[in-house]
Scaffold this motif. Structure first.
Motif, short mmCIF file in Angstrom:
data_model
loop_
_atom_site.label_atom_id
_atom_site.label_comp_id
_atom_site.label_asym_id
_atom_site.label_seq_id
_atom_site.Cartn_x
_atom_site.Cartn_y
_atom_site.Cartn_z
N ILE A 334 -6.73 161.45 80.16
CA ILE A 334 -8.18 161.34 80.01
C ILE A 334 -8.53 160.49 78.80
O ILE A 334 -9.44 159.65 78.85
CB ILE A 334 -8.79 162.75 79.94
CG1 ILE A 334 -8.77 163.33 81.36
CG2 ILE A 334 -10.19 162.72 79.41
CD1 ILE A 334 -9.27 164.72 81.46
N SER A 337 -8.09 156.92 79.73
CA SER A 337 -9.16 156.45 80.60
C SER A 337 -10.39 156.10 79.77
O SER A 337 -11.00 155.05 79.94
CB SER A 337 -9.48 157.51 81.66
OG SER A 337 -10.70 157.24 82.29
N ALA A 338 -10.73 157.00 78.83
CA ALA A 338 -11.93 156.76 78.02
C ALA A 338 -11.77 155.48 77.20
O ALA A 338 -12.67 154.64 77.16
CB ALA A 338 -12.18 157.95 77.10
N PHE A 341 -12.34 152.16 79.04
CA PHE A 341 -13.71 151.69 79.28
C PHE A 341 -14.26 150.91 78.09
O PHE A 341 -15.12 150.06 78.25
CB PHE A 341 -14.62 152.86 79.61
CG PHE A 341 -14.49 153.30 81.03
CD1 PHE A 341 -15.12 152.59 82.04
CD2 PHE A 341 -13.71 154.39 81.37
CE1 PHE A 341 -14.99 152.97 83.35
CE2 PHE A 341 -13.57 154.78 82.69
CZ PHE A 341 -14.21 154.07 83.68
N THR A 391 -11.23 154.35 86.12
CA THR A 391 -11.74 155.66 86.49
C THR A 391 -10.62 156.47 87.14
O THR A 391 -10.00 156.02 88.09
CB THR A 391 -12.90 155.50 87.50
OG1 THR A 391 -13.86 154.64 86.92
CG2 THR A 391 -13.53 156.82 87.83
#
Ligand code: HEM
Ligand code: CU
Lengths: 586, 356
Positions: A334, A337-338, A341, A391
């Motif tokens: 996670i 993923s963050a 972005f 995502t």
């Protein structure tokens, strides 16, 4: 830039003579192969990387033709004989295609070929800081390329360009030769990066502050930082891989208590930043192209400059997004993923800035501009499709499918290759002193654009419908999309061929190019085309590289000219007796 | 002949972008995908319109000055840097939430073991039943505990929107809940296909149903694993009732009474991945060919030699690395615990038929 009557004080350097022209002032094989002139080294890199691209491109056509039919069309018993394994051939072809394109073409193309030629001239300097290091990095590149060819000729290479363990520690193919090749290429890359960092830090002329530097130099600087910081990690990883293969020391191979996922972490810790080595220079090129061919001040200079640095730094934090399916902890996944972005923001900023630069400009649809427009279109698709992969929920489905293949080709081919072509067309008259056929150039841009989209758009659909990548044969329901893609690749190939023909034809019968064929304000257009051996007669006057006020179209002689005094001169730029920046002397 | 199912857009009614939704994750993943797609399209269309419009509208003759030389506008730039970030946060959050669902299998899930090897799959249904096809129960949360006997593989079922790498040296887990049952084809159709196939290996692509007559979902290996990576496929069948699934498992547990050992050995040869490395026509693959093998004498890598008798064959299946034939690498996975004595005897019987 203004039309109408010319002011009286225009300056036009005219054409160089045989003696001052860097291409002709000395002759013979040795005068090229022992040269310390950054421009000749740039030209040699250009020839080298384009040759690598042509080989990689032929392999790509091989891949695509093979995938024309579900059971494989090109590599068949008909001509290979039944003793050769068709799938093995396919695997070697896609591995070499990927490895050649990445290590021998995309990474060195803009920084080493265009960068070597342009960095000193844009700085108004005579050469790079370390001309001998520069020549040695070219030889390292050649040497690395020979290792790759060696790998191809000995027992082939079938690991994919990523060399994932434990496959790469157990396969029979020439993994060691190829990784040594990549290791050597890494040194070439580090040397080039170091050289540019020192050059840009120490050899800017008086008055060229950081924020008076052309954006191509900002991009080169950011790229160089990544090259110097990230490449050693790849080097170490590849040495560990070789050690594992030869001595089985148990780092990556589970059979000796190693962990294959460790390899992936190491590999992507380099290779993700490397993606930015591939695309940042392209951003630099496009910023120059859009501004010059819109004859308008680049919009949001500082945002673009900062966003290059931001991308270079953020690029180090996101490698884990290549491993969402590999089994990291949920928390790690996670976080990656963050972080992923965050890189999209600076890239998006650039696209908006380029559009704003065009707004209310005076746009000329020249060949370089056509490529730049095509870049914005294709790179936007490449960037947006990255969101599906960053995502988590959607990446699980799309990872290792053709969606990924399409995404990175939109970024690397639609982005970097197109920017490289645009840049080559933009600086070609400067490099070789010849104008090319504009219609031919634009035609190539249009055909490349159509062919490219036809090749890679269907692959997004293939991927989301579940077609895995690196497949030599596939289920018949995917055949239509593969066939569209193959036809697209042929069209793309034709477009690229036209570009090559147009450029080569210009060397034979092109008109001589004036110093400033596009009306640009950066320093490389202040010297003659091609530049003299020492680049400038006298140290050029530094101003805002995107200020077009004092550039005029001389309709009578059909060329752009510069009116000197009108430009706001930064006070201390009037050259001293022996300018401090005139580095590069022997 | 192409049937209409193979036309690229023929199933637009279902979806252009995706295969059928057949697990409880599929809808969520497709929804996230569509959301990102629409957001992206808004930006993309906007950018392209601006691009084309500016290129046409501000196209000027050479030398005509630009209408403006504005070089920055800080509020605008801050707006377009920060504004889209909110959308990015949104995408990240919806993506991460569905992801967490996919990571945590519910308590008491039905468990199936998976072994991946170059280049095939063995599903372990417990009680000594192994089969390459993955058979599941409708609406039953199912957990796969997966291991690899050689390199990294990745189990990918597009219709379930599920994928997970299988890394040698560790167990990797995944779970899903199938929501669409596999239809059964009519008996005539099955009989016709069986007759056309004869005793050869079953061609799943040609018939689009299994030799037991079930329609299936594709299961692919998604991590490049060498020569036959693209052939490392199997199928997923979803049964409607527990009884049906149990009956299927029972039927696969061992050699049916009416099948001769030689024929059963051939079935195992095709089903259990022997065929991907050993030919039966004398050609050299990753391993030695089975043609004329039984009874012959082999030189071994350590310099000694061995006669290929039933004991040696049994040992090679259970302890493949013990006696490696000269000229080959010790890459064969062990089948210890996966084949019953009767299975091994059947394979030996089958090999004998190849040496006559
Ligand atoms: C004529 C244009 C090109 C075509 C038609 C083409 C086609 C392909 C295809 C079909 C694959 C194999 C996908 C797979 O099975 O995984 C591939 C892989 C790849 N291509 Fe290209 N390509 C082209 C140009 C390029 C260029 C210019 C680059 C430079 C960056 C590039 C970089 C790669 C890479 C990195 C891979 C991945 C190899 C791997 O699977 O590891 N390609 N390409
Ligand atoms: Cu595999």
């Amino acid at each position: 830039m203004s039309a109408g009557t010319l002011p009286s004080n225009v300056r036009d350097p005219g054409f160089p003579t045989e003696r001052e022209n860097y291409l002709t002032n000395s002759k013979g094989f040795l005068s090229w192969f022992c040269t310390l002139d950054h421009k000749r080294i740039g030209v040699m890199y250009l020839i080298g990387t384009v040759t690598a691209f042509l080989i990689g491109g032929l392999l790509a056509l091989g891949i695509r033709l093979h995938l024309f039919s579900p059971e494989g069309w090109l590599f068949t018993d008909n001509w290979l004989g039944s003793s050769v394994d068709k799938n093995t051939i396919y695997n070697q072809v896609f591995t070499l295609h990927g490895a050649i394109m990445v290590f021998l073409f995309i990474i060195p193309s803009i920084p080493a070929a265009l960068g070597n030629f342009l960095v000193p001239v844009m700085l108004g300097a005579k050469d790079v800081a370390f001309p001998r290091l520069n020549l040695s990095s070219f030889y390292l590149w050649m040497f690395g390329a020979l290792f790759f060819i060696g790998a191809l000729l000995s027992s082939g290479l079938d690991t994919g360009w990523t060399f994932y363990t434990p496959y790469s520690t157990t396969t029979d193919s020439s993994v060691i030769l190829a990784t040594l090749g990549a290791f050597i290429l890494g040194f070439s890359s580090i040397f080039t990066g170091l050289n540019f960092i020192v050059t840009i830090n120490t050899m800017r002329p008086p008055g060229m502050t950081w924020f008076k530097m052309p954006l191509f130099l900002w991009a080169t600087y950011a790229t160089s930082i990544i090259q110097v910081l990230a490449t050693p990690v790849l080097g170490i990883t590849l040495l560990l891989l070789i050690a594992e293969r030869v001595m089985q020391i148990g780092i990556f191979d589970p059979e000796f208590n190693g962990d294959p996922v460790t390899y992936q972490h190491f590999f992507w810790f380099y290779s993700h930043p490397a993606v930015y080595i591939m695309i940042l220079p392209a951003f630099g090129v496009i910023s120059e192209l859009i501004s010059v061919h819109s004859h308008k001040h680049i919009f949001g200079y500082r945002f673009i400059a900062y966003s290059s640095i931001a991308i270079a730094l953020l690029g180090f934090l996101v490698w884990g997004h290549h491993m969402f399916t590999a089994g990291m902890s949920s928390l790690t996944t996670i976080i990656f993923s963050a972080l992923t972005f965050t890189v999209s923001v600076p890239s998006a900023i650039k696209v908006f800035n380029w559009l704003a630069t065009m707004y209310k400009g005076s746009i000329s649809l020249t060949t370089p501009m056509c490529y730049a427009l095509s870049f914005i279109f294709l790179f936007t698709i490449g960037g947006l499709t990255g969101l599906f992969l960053g995502t988590l929920a959607t990446d699980l489905h799309l990872h290792d499918t053709y969606f990924v293949v399409a995404h990175f080709h939109y970024v690397m081919v639609g982005g970097t290759l197109i920017a490289f072509l645009g840049g080559v067309f933009h600086w070609w008259p400067k490099m070789f002193g010849r104008l090319y056929n504009e219609w031919g150039g634009r035609l190539s841009a249009a055909i490349v654009f159509i062919g490219f989209n036809l090749t890679f758009l269907p692959q997004f659909v293939l991927g989301s419908r579940g077609m895995p990548r690196r497949y030599a044969t596939y289920d018949p329901e995917f055949a239509y999309l593969h066939q569209m893609s193959t036809i697209g690749a042929l069209i793309l190939g034709i477009g690229l061929l036209i570009a090559l023909v147009v450029l080569i034809a210009s060397l034979v019968n092109g008109k001589r190019s004036p110093a400033n064929p596009w009306g640009a304000a950066t320093l490389e257009f202040a010297c003659t085309s091609p530049p003299p051996y020492y680049n400038f007669e006298r140290a050029p006057v530094v101003g805002d590289p995107y200020d077009f006020h004092d550039i005029f179209w001389d309709a009578e002689n059909e060329r752009y000219v510069t009116a000197e005094p009108e430009r706001e001169i930064v006070p201390q730029t009037v050259p001293e007796e022996s300018p401090a920046h005139a580095g590069g002397q022997n | 002949m192409l049937d209409h199912n193979q036309l690229p857009l023929a199933d637009v009614n279902k979806s252009l972008w995706f295969p059928e939704q057949a697990s409880s994750f599929a809808e969520g993943v497709d929804w996230v995908y569509d959301t990102i797609l629409y957001i992206s399209l808004v930006f993309f269309v906007g950018i392209v319109i601006a691009l084309v419009w500016f290129a046409i509208k501000y196209h000027k003759k050479k030398g005509e000055p630009a209408e403006s030389q504005t070089s920055h506008h800080t509020p605008l730039e801050l707006l377009w840097s920060i504004g889209p970030s909110f959308l990015l946060v949104y995408m990240f959050v919806v993506g991460a939430i569905s992801y967490l669902d996919m990571r945590t299998p519910p308590e008491g899930s039905y468990e199936i073991g998976v072994e991946a090897y170059k280049w095939g799959w063995t599903m372990d249904y417990g009680g000594g039943t192994y089969h390459p096809e993955l058979h599941l129960l409708l609406d039953e949360p199912t957990k796969l505990s997966m291991r690899s006997s050689d390199v990294i593989h990745s189990l990918f079922i597009p219709a379930f929107r599920a994928k997970k790498d299988i890394v040698p040296g560790r167990y990797n887990y995944m779970w899903f809940k199938p929501t669409v049952a596999s239809e059964k084809v009519s008996d005539e159709e099955l009989a016709k296909a069986k007759k056309a196939t004869g005793t050869d290996a079953w061609d799943y692509d040609e018939y689009q149903f299994t030799p037991d007559g079930y329609r299936f979902f594709d299961l692919y290996c998604a991590e490049y694993c060498g020569k036959s990576h693209s052939e490392m496929q199997t199928v997923v069948v979803v049964h409607e009732t527990q009884e049906e699934l149990d009956a299927w498992i029972k039927e696969k547990a061992s050699r049916p009474d009416d099948v001769a050992p030689e024929a059963w050995g051939k079935t195992l040869y095709n089903q259990r991945g022997c065929a991907s490395c050993h030919s039966i026509d004398g050609s050299k693959r990753v391993g030695p060919s089975f043609k004329d093998l039984a009874g012959s004498t082999h030189a071994l890598a350590d310099g000694s030699s061995v006669t290929v008798d039933p004991n040696y064959i049994r040992e090679s299946i259970l302890e493949p690395k013990a006696k490696v034939v000269a000229g080959y690498n010790p890459v064969m996975p062990s089948y210890k615990g996966q084949l019953s004595d009767d299975d091994i005897d059947s394979i030996i019987a089958y090999l004998k038929t190849l040496a006559e």
